[in-house]
Design a protein around this motif. Sequence first.
Motif: not given
Length: 527
Positions: A57-64, A209-212, A217-219, A221-226
């Motif tokens: 999830s952190l990798m996906l966040t940084m990818f943004l 920009f819409w692709i972000n 959202a995926a980042a 959803v994956m990150l915050l619960p953990k």
Amino acid sequence: MNKFDRQSSSADIQTLPDDIAEELSRLPSEVISVDDAPSIAPPVPLSQDEVRTIVISLMLTMFLAALDQTIVATALPTIGRQFQDVSNLSWVITAYLLASTAVAPVFGTLSDIYGRRVMIIISLSLFVAGSVLCAVAPNMPMLILARGLQGLGGGGIMPVVQTVISDVVSPRERGQYQAYFSSVWMVGGILGPVIGGVFAEHLHWSMIFWINLPLAAAAIVMLLPKMKKIPVFHRKRKVDWLGGVLLMASAVVFMLVLTWGGTRYPWLSPTVLAMVGGAVALAVSFVWHARRADEPFLPLKLLTGSVAPFALTAGGCGLGAITGLTVQLPLYYESVYHLSASEAGLALIPLAAVSTVGAAVAGRTMARAKHYKRVAIIGTSWAALCGLGLTLTTLPLWGLLTLMAAFALGLGTTFPVCVVSLQNSVARPQVGTITGAMNFFRSLMSSFTVAAFAAILLIALGIDVPLAGEHHAAGAVAIPTEDMRHAFRYVFGAATALMTIAALCLIAMEERPLAGPATAQPVEMAE
């Protein structure tokens, strides 16, 4: 062992309590005292699956953040045509760069005060809000302002992500994960222009920009619960807003000098000289204030000692060298080897991809070797030798790409060693602050190097040539091949000098023991 030692050691994931106690005992007394002890949440051990989910999830966040630094470039002509405004197109890039650079130390420090969870939510929220406003912008001024807002979020993502990793993984294991995040930047840098061009040509430029939105959202959803299970190391304290404003203002003015100097205004013009004076005055004011504040925004003592100044300089030289070469090499490929613009872009892949391999080698070495900085010393020295070869020899294209890949292999070793050494040199409640400062100085160094390499070429060639991303127009300038070869020898020489400085700094840097298991095993990213 004092109370703070016991709390910090028990909270570290996958390390022995004595490891953290030893780590804290090595810290200089002026960095942190027992009275500075944070309120640390009871630790809950993370499973391998949970660590894997957090890392992905952190990798996906940084990818943004990585994607949005490059995806806009190829869509700029289409955007300019729609808004009938070409003169201000550069601000679509500049606004993001200025904002993201200025806020890096802000988010790093605030994550040490209010926590990682809050700041990752804020940075992603700002990034998404900016993306939406960019997509629906009715004119160029609104698009530029929205890009600035997007940059505020993007600038916060990098330091907060690196700080979260430091909370999850011990220092000895942490270097291995730098290769994953280095690969994210490589993929983002390569895919960005391609995706941007496809969206602008076949769909609509707003899609960049819409692709972000789904990615963010995926980042989340994956990150915050953990993140609820990640140990808490932040410490609530008063925020030095004046110090933060002075630091950001000096950075913005300095970045504008590097952006406009030699392009919009001559370097010795009254405007540029006045801006230089303003940047210096703001920087001096920040230092003066930081020395007198009870709890400064960026404690200057964190930037001194036997680790921080050397790690900051070495990391800045490494990133500056690869950024400067990435910006200017397409002109060299097109002018000397007569490649097309797309072929010149492909020729950059060895530089970006092999540096990731170097980071992976250094990261794995850090997990196992006692003298972990040796791999970076050898790597930077090797890169300096390769740079010297580029400077003194004339090679066919395949030979140049091979030597460039060898250069990148050595250069890549600097990043994990410098990041982990910096984070390992401060107490837990200050990791976010030092990480934000690191990203801040690296961004400034990258901008400075791009401007310096451009100035070197202009002086060596003696004519005004398109630089810094304007290589598509190079064919309009009649530059003899030998003249371009000769001019770029100075550029390669400058890159060699940067890697030599990095090697010397790593030699001088204190090598503090890393807490964590002696033979750390990385979390596999796939089953």
